[in-house]
Scaffold this motif. Structure first.
Motif, PDB file in Angstrom:
ATOM      1  N   ASP A 126       0.799  -1.225   0.000  1.00 17.35           N
ATOM      2  CA  ASP A 126       0.000   0.000   0.000  1.00 17.35           C
ATOM      3  C   ASP A 126       0.837   1.283   0.000  1.00 17.35           C
ATOM      4  O   ASP A 126       0.305   2.374   0.229  1.00 17.35           O
ATOM      5  N   ARG A 127       2.125   1.163  -0.235  1.00 16.25           N
ATOM      6  CA  ARG A 127       2.973   2.353  -0.374  1.00 16.25           C
ATOM      7  C   ARG A 127       3.368   2.506  -1.841  1.00 16.25           C
ATOM      8  O   ARG A 127       3.869   1.561  -2.451  1.00 16.25           O
ATOM      9  N   GLU A 128       3.136   3.687  -2.392  1.00 14.76           N
ATOM     10  CA  GLU A 128       3.422   3.927  -3.802  1.00 14.76           C
ATOM     11  C   GLU A 128       4.822   4.508  -3.958  1.00 14.76           C
ATOM     12  O   GLU A 128       5.154   5.532  -3.370  1.00 14.76           O
ATOM     13  N   ILE A 129       5.631   3.836  -4.773  1.00 14.09           N
ATOM     14  CA  ILE A 129       7.024   4.245  -4.981  1.00 14.09           C
ATOM     15  C   ILE A 129       7.250   4.463  -6.475  1.00 14.09           C
ATOM     16  O   ILE A 129       7.086   3.538  -7.274  1.00 14.09           O
ATOM     17  N   THR A 130       7.624   5.680  -6.851  1.00 15.27           N
ATOM     18  CA  THR A 130       7.945   6.011  -8.237  1.00 15.27           C
ATOM     19  C   THR A 130       9.457   6.109  -8.369  1.00 15.27           C
ATOM     20  O   THR A 130      10.089   6.935  -7.713  1.00 15.27           O
ATOM     21  N   VAL A 131      10.030   5.245  -9.189  1.00 12.42           N
ATOM     22  CA  VAL A 131      11.480   5.224  -9.398  1.00 12.42           C
ATOM     23  C   VAL A 131      11.791   5.932 -10.707  1.00 12.42           C
ATOM     24  O   VAL A 131      11.272   5.547 -11.762  1.00 12.42           O
ATOM     25  N   VAL A 132      12.624   6.968 -10.633  1.00 13.81           N
ATOM     26  CA  VAL A 132      13.035   7.720 -11.810  1.00 13.81           C
ATOM     27  C   VAL A 132      14.479   7.362 -12.129  1.00 13.81           C
ATOM     28  O   VAL A 132      15.372   7.567 -11.309  1.00 13.81           O
TER      29      VAL A 132
END
Length: 231
Positions: A9-15
């Protein structure tokens, strides 16, 4: 390229960034602006962060002082990268690491917490050095400093990638242990550091060479859902 992963339930955006790309700096800033995460995490440790923020620090630092303060390995890494950058004729203004600092600067601008999640650079370099034989160390130094007559580096491809990652890829066949230390171990370390922190959403800024491995480490957690977009 950027990918979004949901871990418990944790949103992680990897750039994934290129170390010598102005477009990467823009993408990092725009992603943070759009997502407005609770946390921005960057592929830096305190030593590298300080050397980037205090831009003149390494130019003014005496070698003896660096060694005495335990920063000799970091000074060596900066020297190797600068030599490699000059060999390729890359513009000096595109300093490797500036795209990571763009994440920190944007976080500060928006009042968002940021975290330095990379392993201490001196520990990484000590492990890398200890993994090589004396002969390998001499060959490594030669490969970094002496121009190659056999191979031509694709400058345009390098501009779309991670400079340190590109160096490691070039050396991987001859020095396979370096990939384990510089990429695999650090991916595992960064994933653990990130998931120890409290947040519901995060933007993680790393060199392009780390994206796949870091996502694999994060996907080891339970209840993972992965989506991606290529920009």
């Amino acid at each position: 390229m950027k990918e979004t992963i949901n871990v418990d339930d944790r949103e992680i955006t990897v750039v994934g960034t290129a170390h010598i790309s102005e477009e990467s700096r823009k993408e990092v800033r725009q992603t943070i602006e759009d997502v407005r995460p609770e946390l921005v995490a960057v592929e830096l440790d305190k030593s590298r962060f300080d050397s980037l923020r205090e831009d003149s620090g390494w130019r003014d630092l005496e070698i003896s002082e660096a060694i005495r303060d335990g920063k000799g390995n970091l000074l060596l890494l900066n020297l190797i990268l600068s030599i490699y950058q000059r060999q390729l004729g890359l513009e000096e203004g595109m300093k490797p690491g500036s795209e990571l600092m763009a994440g920190v600067d944007k976080a500060e601008e928006l009042g968002i917490d940021y975290a330095l999640i990379d392993q201490d650079i001196n520990k990484t370099l000590n492990r890398a050095i200890s993994s090589l034989s004396l002969l390998d160390k001499l060959k490594l130094i030669a490969s970094m400093i002496l121009p190659s007559d056999d191979e031509e580096v694709d400058i345009e491809a390098l501009k779309d990638g991670d400079m340190l990652g590109t160096i490691i890829e070039e050396l991987e066949e001859e020095f396979p242990e370096l990939k384990k230390v510089f990429l695999d171990e650090r991916n595992r370390y960064m994933a653990e550091e990130l998931l120890e922190r409290e947040f519901e959403s995060a933007v993680v800024v790393v060199g392009a060479a780390h994206v796949e491995g870091l996502l694999e480490e994060l996907k080891k957690e339970k209840r993972v859902v992965l989506s991606f977009s290529v920009v």
